[in-house]
Design a protein around this motif. Sequence first.
Motif, PDB file in Angstrom:
ATOM      1  N   THR A 158       0.752  -1.099   0.014  1.00 45.88           N
ATOM      2  CA  THR A 158       0.233  -0.096   0.169  1.00 45.88           C
ATOM      3  C   THR A 158       0.957   1.362   0.075  1.00 45.88           C
ATOM      4  OG1 THR A 158      -1.783   1.195   1.415  1.00 45.88           O
ATOM      5  CG2 THR A 158      -0.069   0.190   2.581  1.00 45.88           C
ATOM      6  N   PHE A 159       0.304   2.394  -0.415  1.00 41.88           N
ATOM      7  CA  PHE A 159       0.957   3.537  -0.844  1.00 41.88           C
ATOM      8  C   PHE A 159       0.921   4.407   0.448  1.00 41.88           C
ATOM      9  CE2 PHE A 159      -0.207   2.248  -4.807  1.00 41.88           C
ATOM     10  CZ  PHE A 159       0.890   2.486  -5.603  1.00 41.88           C
ATOM     11  N   ASN A 160      -0.190   4.106   1.357  1.00 39.94           N
ATOM     12  CA  ASN A 160      -0.706   5.119   2.498  1.00 39.94           C
ATOM     13  C   ASN A 160      -0.081   4.873   3.846  1.00 39.94           C
ATOM     14  OD1 ASN A 160      -2.535   6.502   0.409  1.00 39.94           O
ATOM     15  ND2 ASN A 160      -3.869   4.602   0.495  1.00 39.94           N
ATOM     16  N   LEU A 161       1.053   4.695   3.984  1.00 38.05           N
ATOM     17  CA  LEU A 161       1.930   4.549   5.105  1.00 38.05           C
ATOM     18  C   LEU A 161       2.757   5.634   5.282  1.00 38.05           C
ATOM     19  CD1 LEU A 161       2.757   0.375   4.626  1.00 38.05           C
ATOM     20  CD2 LEU A 161       1.119   1.441   6.221  1.00 38.05           C
ATOM     21  N   GLN A 175      -9.568  -6.614  10.988  1.00 37.42           N
ATOM     22  CA  GLN A 175     -10.209  -7.221   9.845  1.00 37.42           C
ATOM     23  C   GLN A 175     -10.400  -6.102   8.858  1.00 37.42           C
ATOM     24  OE1 GLN A 175     -13.811  -8.609  11.838  1.00 37.42           O
ATOM     25  NE2 GLN A 175     -12.966 -10.499  12.109  1.00 37.42           N
ATOM     26  N   SER A 176     -10.252  -4.937   8.809  1.00 34.29           N
ATOM     27  CA  SER A 176     -10.455  -3.769   7.769  1.00 34.29           C
ATOM     28  C   SER A 176      -8.889  -3.508   7.645  1.00 34.29           C
ATOM     29  CB  SER A 176     -11.063  -2.644   8.237  1.00 34.29           C
ATOM     30  OG  SER A 176     -10.669  -1.717   7.446  1.00 34.29           O
ATOM     31  N   GLY A 177      -8.203  -3.587   6.143  1.00 31.11           N
ATOM     32  CA  GLY A 177      -7.004  -3.140   6.144  1.00 31.11           C
ATOM     33  C   GLY A 177      -6.957  -1.657   6.147  1.00 31.11           C
ATOM     34  N   GLY A 178      -7.966  -0.797   5.762  1.00 32.84           N
ATOM     35  CA  GLY A 178      -7.861   0.518   5.676  1.00 32.84           C
ATOM     36  C   GLY A 178      -8.028   1.115   7.133  1.00 32.84           C
ATOM     37  N   VAL A 179      -8.820   0.633   7.928  1.00 29.42           N
ATOM     38  CA  VAL A 179      -8.865   1.108   9.417  1.00 29.42           C
ATOM     39  C   VAL A 179      -7.518   0.769  10.028  1.00 29.42           C
ATOM     40  CG1 VAL A 179     -10.032   1.005  11.662  1.00 29.42           C
ATOM     41  CG2 VAL A 179     -11.104   0.985   9.456  1.00 29.42           C
ATOM     42  N   GLY A 180      -6.999  -0.514   9.668  1.00 31.11           N
ATOM     43  CA  GLY A 180      -5.847  -0.981  10.480  1.00 31.11           C
ATOM     44  C   GLY A 180      -4.596   0.059  10.139  1.00 31.11           C
ATOM     45  N   ASN A 185      -1.033   4.628  11.462  1.00 29.88           N
ATOM     46  CA  ASN A 185      -0.597   5.839  10.879  1.00 29.88           C
ATOM     47  C   ASN A 185      -0.529   6.949  12.141  1.00 29.88           C
ATOM     48  OD1 ASN A 185       0.530   5.153   8.330  1.00 29.88           O
ATOM     49  ND2 ASN A 185      -1.349   5.570   7.440  1.00 29.88           N
ATOM     50  N   ARG A 186      -1.839   6.935  12.630  1.00 36.58           N
ATOM     51  CA  ARG A 186      -2.208   8.018  13.660  1.00 36.58           C
ATOM     52  C   ARG A 186      -1.200   7.647  14.659  1.00 36.58           C
ATOM     53  NH1 ARG A 186      -6.379  11.158  13.191  1.00 36.58           N
ATOM     54  NH2 ARG A 186      -7.015  11.213  15.537  1.00 36.58           N
ATOM     55  N   ALA A 187      -0.934   6.359  15.224  1.00 36.49           N
ATOM     56  CA  ALA A 187      -0.140   5.898  16.267  1.00 36.49           C
ATOM     57  C   ALA A 187       1.396   6.446  16.098  1.00 36.49           C
ATOM     58  CB  ALA A 187      -0.114   4.547  16.629  1.00 36.49           C
ATOM     59  N   GLN A 188       1.726   6.015  14.842  1.00 34.17           N
ATOM     60  CA  GLN A 188       3.080   6.469  14.554  1.00 34.17           C
ATOM     61  C   GLN A 188       3.485   8.027  14.378  1.00 34.17           C
ATOM     62  OE1 GLN A 188       5.513   3.361  13.917  1.00 34.17           O
ATOM     63  NE2 GLN A 188       4.236   3.622  15.413  1.00 34.17           N
ATOM     64  N   ASP A 300      -5.868   5.673  21.916  1.00 33.68           N
ATOM     65  CA  ASP A 300      -5.500   6.410  23.088  1.00 33.68           C
ATOM     66  C   ASP A 300      -5.597   5.563  24.328  1.00 33.68           C
ATOM     67  OD1 ASP A 300      -5.749   8.830  21.788  1.00 33.68           O
ATOM     68  OD2 ASP A 300      -7.549   9.417  22.585  1.00 33.68           O
ATOM     69  N   THR A 301      -6.680   4.650  24.381  1.00 32.04           N
ATOM     70  CA  THR A 301      -6.459   3.803  25.758  1.00 32.04           C
ATOM     71  C   THR A 301      -5.384   2.450  25.538  1.00 32.04           C
ATOM     72  OG1 THR A 301      -8.757   3.812  25.637  1.00 32.04           O
ATOM     73  CG2 THR A 301      -7.643   2.389  27.011  1.00 32.04           C
ATOM     74  N   ALA A 302      -5.281   2.047  24.349  1.00 29.40           N
ATOM     75  CA  ALA A 302      -3.810   1.332  23.914  1.00 29.40           C
ATOM     76  C   ALA A 302      -2.653   2.128  24.441  1.00 29.40           C
ATOM     77  CB  ALA A 302      -3.756   0.933  22.755  1.00 29.40           C
ATOM     78  N   HIS A 303      -2.550   3.281  24.025  1.00 30.65           N
ATOM     79  CA  HIS A 303      -1.207   3.897  24.627  1.00 30.65           C
ATOM     80  C   HIS A 303      -1.061   4.126  25.923  1.00 30.65           C
ATOM     81  CE1 HIS A 303       1.239   7.415  25.002  1.00 30.65           C
ATOM     82  NE2 HIS A 303       0.456   8.158  25.252  1.00 30.65           N
ATOM     83  N   VAL A 304      -2.251   4.555  26.612  1.00 29.65           N
ATOM     84  CA  VAL A 304      -1.844   4.777  28.144  1.00 29.65           C
ATOM     85  C   VAL A 304      -1.626   3.231  29.039  1.00 29.65           C
ATOM     86  CG1 VAL A 304      -3.304   6.909  27.917  1.00 29.65           C
ATOM     87  CG2 VAL A 304      -4.447   4.596  28.633  1.00 29.65           C
ATOM     88  N   LEU A 305      -2.344   2.284  28.311  1.00 33.66           N
ATOM     89  CA  LEU A 305      -2.307   1.019  28.954  1.00 33.66           C
ATOM     90  C   LEU A 305      -0.660   0.537  28.614  1.00 33.66           C
ATOM     91  CD1 LEU A 305      -5.459  -0.673  28.151  1.00 33.66           C
ATOM     92  CD2 LEU A 305      -4.678  -0.223  30.601  1.00 33.66           C
TER      93      LEU A 305
END
Length: 711
Positions: A158-161, A175-180, A185-188, A300-305
């Motif tokens: 994919t290009f969108n990385l 289960q969704s490639g796009g949402v994954g 991307n938002r995390a990084q 956000d919750t994954a981040h704080v955990l």
Amino acid sequence: MIAPATAAQRGPWTLTSLLNPSSVAIVGASDNLHGHTGRAVANLLRTGYAGRILPVNPRRDEVQGLACYPSVTAIPDAPECAYLLVRAALVPDAVRECARAGVRTIVVCSSGFAEEGDDGRALQAELAAEARAHGARLLGPNCIGVVNPSDRFVAAPTFNLTYDYVPGGIAVLSQSGGVGVNVLNRAQGRSIGVRAMVSLGNEADLSAAELLDHLVDDEATSVVALVLEQLRDVPAFAAAVERAHAAGKPVLALKLGTSDVGARSSQGHTGAMAGSHAVFSDIVRRLGVLEAATLDELLDTAHVLDRGVRPRSNRVLVISPSGGECTYLADRAVAQRMELPDLGEETKARLARLMRFGNPTNPLDLTGQVIGDTALLEDVLTVLDQDPAFDAMVVGIATFGAHDADRLLPQFVKAASSSARPTVFSAWTARHVTERAEQVLQDAGVPWLPTADRATAALSLATRLAAPPSFPVRTDTPTQRIERPRFASALPNEAESKRFLATHGLPVSEEVVVDSLQEALPAAERLGWPVVAKQLAGGVLHKSDLGLVKLGLRDPADLGAAWHELATIVREHDLDARGVLLARTYAGVELIVGATRDPVFGPVVMVGSGGILAELVGDRTFARCPVSVDEAREMVSRLRVARLLDGYRGKPHDTDSLAAVVARLSEVFAASPWLAEVDLNPVLVQVSGAGATVVDAALVCMAPDASSASL
């Protein structure tokens, strides 16, 4: 040519061959950087993957400067992983070649399988069977594969990385490639470390449940974040979540498809109120999964955990140098169902000696005094850390510029890092103002979020880890079986339904069916005035919708008038009259208890606020059948109407009897695979000790030849 090997010869499959293989073949690779066939190789090259990249294309000798092979079997040593980027028609042969050559993990990015219908599903199943027969495992089809920042393995076509990768402990299964990719991307982009993002696709072989189970044993994973459209193997998922809890690894989930648009239609109230999301939410909560409402909340919750925020309770302290920020944070915390306990008397006294507080409280406005006195700030934070009243802290930072960021933030960070209580920072961001503050927080490694709303939402979700699931979700098959009675139709009338329920231990109202007013009058005398009259009619499930229920009939005159009204409605609507049901009048709080068959979770039981507003109010909880009385009691306690049942402005009601009704219905429904749905609406719950009575009931039966696989 490489000789075919069997599964036994290759040993057990490992997660490494998916997340960080020593070599990867790109089947269908090309030089076209504007297409997915070239992008997979380009992504591996640019990210510095340490393993061997093996392009496969019979029409090329070289791809992007790498030697290209005509087939996977032509590669001297079998690659550990292979990505298939060929059209669907070529995938079966490619899978067969990879599996027989010794490839351990086959990632099918191509689409055109189960999402296309029955033929595609059958072909997809064949792909998985072929892979497993030779000791290989298959990811997909219809997926984008893996992005692994920790090991610089980015084979996703994919290009969108993002081009900047930050390793960490959050594993994303989507289960969704796009949402994954969005989550990644938002995390990084916020320097939130990610272990790996795995796009699951159609899950022909490797599933969310199995990969979650493997990640429990992965030392680099601390938190698992799931993006789910549906669960395909509930027992395996439940077992994996249980193992994750035992290992101290929280599991989060974001459910896609939660709107009413996707809800299935149903003849009864229970099915109409179920839908996939209501059932999903209650059952995964019972498993101990933290369900996020939005993508931001998931991340956000994954981040704080991942940063070690594991509060022992939902009791939090809110502090800020801004009084308004304190108030706003407190409002948001309470809205997120967190408690703000008052500070201890000793703490208040010590703070009063340190600062010019009139009445130190929670939320605690540190005021402008700390702005010019960092030593004072350190002393105040030390005092607060010694107060046992709270188990977590939220620090509200306004839009700090560089000056305050360098002077004050290190003090807050130091206190948070040394505190035994986990702390989350709410640090508002503004372009050209807060960049330095963001960098200070980032460099310190503390959990921080860019708004008060997101900080409190993430902390609130994290606090739910403090209350682990009390009851296991049943995934076994009941051994008891109740045979189908000989009803007149698939929609038994109320009298037939109640006779069946009473036979199997449910408390139904005292009643009698009559065919004439002459029979009705003495029957009403025996039951005791006032009575209820209900016209029974073939094929009519909700009698009140047609005016076929007459309540509060206090004497023969009332009954006579009601009888003639019912007869008129029967004639006007040309109904198939089956007699009139006379019943005693009962008093109590109206609840609905029901059961339905969810396409994912199978038989589920529901309890909620009842009566004609059952669907409108939306106050209900679900659990997989069967449940115990204790589990049913816990379900009731989660309802908004629970306060009324417990005696709000009146006497407490018989919730024990209500729980017994819920538990017994769940057992009967689980043992009756011929039942599609049951509605007990209302169940009248009387005052404590007086019981609970099923006042109205409806059964919906499956067709006689329907499958009982959902038992």
